[in-house]
Write an enzyme that holds these catalytic residues in place. Structure first.
Site, PDB file in Angstrom:
ATOM      1  N   LYS A  77    -114.581  33.806  44.769  1.00 18.27           N
ATOM      2  CA  LYS A  77    -114.883  34.474  43.505  1.00 18.27           C
ATOM      3  C   LYS A  77    -116.060  35.444  43.681  1.00 18.27           C
ATOM      4  O   LYS A  77    -116.027  36.577  43.201  1.00 18.27           O
ATOM      5  CB  LYS A  77    -115.175  33.435  42.418  1.00 18.27           C
ATOM      6  CG  LYS A  77    -113.912  32.669  42.002  1.00 18.27           C
ATOM      7  CD  LYS A  77    -114.193  31.437  41.164  1.00 18.27           C
ATOM      8  CE  LYS A  77    -112.879  30.676  40.928  1.00 18.27           C
ATOM      9  NZ  LYS A  77    -113.040  29.429  40.171  1.00 18.27           N
ATOM     10  N   GLN A 136    -118.050  25.815  38.103  1.00 21.04           N
ATOM     11  CA  GLN A 136    -116.949  25.305  38.925  1.00 21.04           C
ATOM     12  C   GLN A 136    -116.770  23.803  38.707  1.00 21.04           C
ATOM     13  O   GLN A 136    -117.729  23.042  38.810  1.00 21.04           O
ATOM     14  CB  GLN A 136    -117.214  25.625  40.407  1.00 21.04           C
ATOM     15  CG  GLN A 136    -116.061  25.284  41.321  1.00 21.04           C
ATOM     16  CD  GLN A 136    -114.824  26.154  41.056  1.00 21.04           C
ATOM     17  OE1 GLN A 136    -114.928  27.355  40.839  1.00 21.04           O
ATOM     18  NE2 GLN A 136    -113.650  25.537  41.076  1.00 21.04           N
ATOM     19  N   ASP A 187    -113.798  31.697  31.700  1.00 23.08           N
ATOM     20  CA  ASP A 187    -112.717  30.760  32.049  1.00 23.08           C
ATOM     21  C   ASP A 187    -111.820  30.497  30.844  1.00 23.08           C
ATOM     22  O   ASP A 187    -110.751  29.898  30.989  1.00 23.08           O
ATOM     23  CB  ASP A 187    -113.310  29.428  32.538  1.00 23.08           C
ATOM     24  CG  ASP A 187    -113.415  29.377  34.057  1.00 23.08           C
ATOM     25  OD1 ASP A 187    -112.588  30.043  34.725  1.00 23.08           O
ATOM     26  OD2 ASP A 187    -114.298  28.677  34.569  1.00 23.08           O
TER      27      ASP A 187
END
Ligand SMILES: NC(=O)c1ccc[n+]([C@@H]2O[C@H](COP(=O)([O-])OP(=O)(O)OC[C@H]3O[C@@H](n4cnc5c(N)ncnc54)[C@H](OP(=O)(O)O)[C@@H]3O)[C@@H](O)[C@H]2O)c1
Length: 304
Positions: free
Chosen positions: A52, A96, A119
């Site tokens: 990412k 994460q 997200d």
């Protein structure tokens, strides 16, 4: 022969579009920024976050990698999230998962301001998505829609059956398909005679988390299969259950000691009209959509 819906070319096209958008924003003095929070040392998470951060660099986004130790507390993580919420150089906050047991992941994800929730996990974004308002949608289901659209596969009027109802994949996938005018059925572990339902699907989305769970007799011939599943196989016995006779795959398995299989049995792909492979399908879209969401968040926050 079914068409293989390769994710790589579609992900590359989306990344290219994001890079162009980043250039346009740079001309206006704006550089979208992503904060990636990686707690402890979970090997898979380290790989994901590294990809990412690397994608940010490739596309011209700013990124800040923050690595709290695995002893971090919920309170310390909340302080971190609040500081990221307040930073003007950060447009997207990525935490994460999974987090260590002592950290309350729900509390933390809810603490991210919805405007920076790239997200798409925050209840406000889930609600906006459901209400058909501009929202940051979860990256994996959003990537699934991009694959269908960019492969010119029809969605409107199709019967889409989504197996799985998680907040991060199944539910948002169903909602996005509904917004594209599919007729949507959502299945889960309590669904009776699952095969009878999945056999009605023109578009079958598998987001179950069980290797090779969808078998050939569960698929309507010619259907489009979107296989979201990522399941690691570590033994030769498991390998043979899904890939017996596949010499190329076996060579890779023997070299690495493992391989991955989706939630759809590879034999079931052969019944379909088109399918996303695992690996190389939906999974490749997730990072591209994260980049796209971060740029979108940067623009939305500034009213651009
Ligand atoms: N980047 C990516 O490509 C990406 C991202 C996220 C996830 N994934 C993969 O996608 C898969 C699903 O992830 P997730 O987070 O949505 O998983 P999850 O939270 O575990 O949800 C699984 C869903 O499948 C349903 N299910 C389980 N067993 C079933 C059965 N026997 N029959 C019918 N439905 C059943 C569950 O039903 P109940 O609700 O009734 O328990 C649940 O709704 C996993 O393989 C994951 O690794 C991939």
């Amino acid at each position: 022969m079914p068409k293989v819906l390769e994710g790589a070319a579609i992900a590359a096209a989306i990344k290219q579009e994001v890079a162009e958008e980043v250039k346009k924003l740079a001309a206006r003095g704006v550089r979208p920024g992503l904060a990636a929070v990686l707690v402890g040392h979970v090997p898979a998470s380290e790989i994901y976050v590294k990809s990412k951060v690397q994608a940010c660099a490739e596309l011209g986004l700013y990124s800040d990698l923050i690595t709290p130790p695995d002893t971090v507390t919920t309170e310390e993580m909340l302080d971190l999230v609040h500081s990221l919420n307040d930073r003007d150089d950060i447009d997207g906050i990525l935490i994460q998962l999974p987090l260590p047991k002592q950290v309350d992941a729900k509390v933390l994800l809810d603490a991210v301001v919805p405007e920076k929730d790239v997200d798409g996990f925050h209840p406000v974004n889930a609600g906006r998505l459901q209400a058909g308002r501009p929202a940051l949608a979860p990256c994996t289901p959003a990537g699934m829609i991009e694959i269908l659209k960019r492969s010119n596969l029809p969605i409107s009027g199709q019967h889409a059956v989504v197996v799985g109802r998680s907040d991060i994949v199944g539910k948002p996938a169903a909602m996005l398909l509904l917004h594209e005018n599919a007729t949507v059925t959502i299945c889960h572990s309590k669904t009776r005679d699952l095969g009878a339902v999945t056999r009605q699907a023109d578009i079958l989305v598998a987001a179950i988390g069980r290797p090779g769970f969808i078998t050939p007799e569960m698929v309507k011939p010619g259907a489009t299969i979107i296989d979201v599943g990522i399941n690691r196989l570590n033994t030769r016995e498991e390998f043979d259950r899904y890939f017996a006779g596949n010499e190329k795959r076996l060579a890779a398995f023997e070299k690495r000691g493992s391989t991955i299989v989706g939630d759809v049995h590879p034999a079931a792909y052969q019944v379909s009209g088109a399918y996303t492979p695992v690996p190389g399908g939906v999974g490749l879209l997730t990072i591209a959509m994260l980049m796209s969401n971060t740029v979108r968040a940067a623009k939305m926050r500034r009213g651009l």
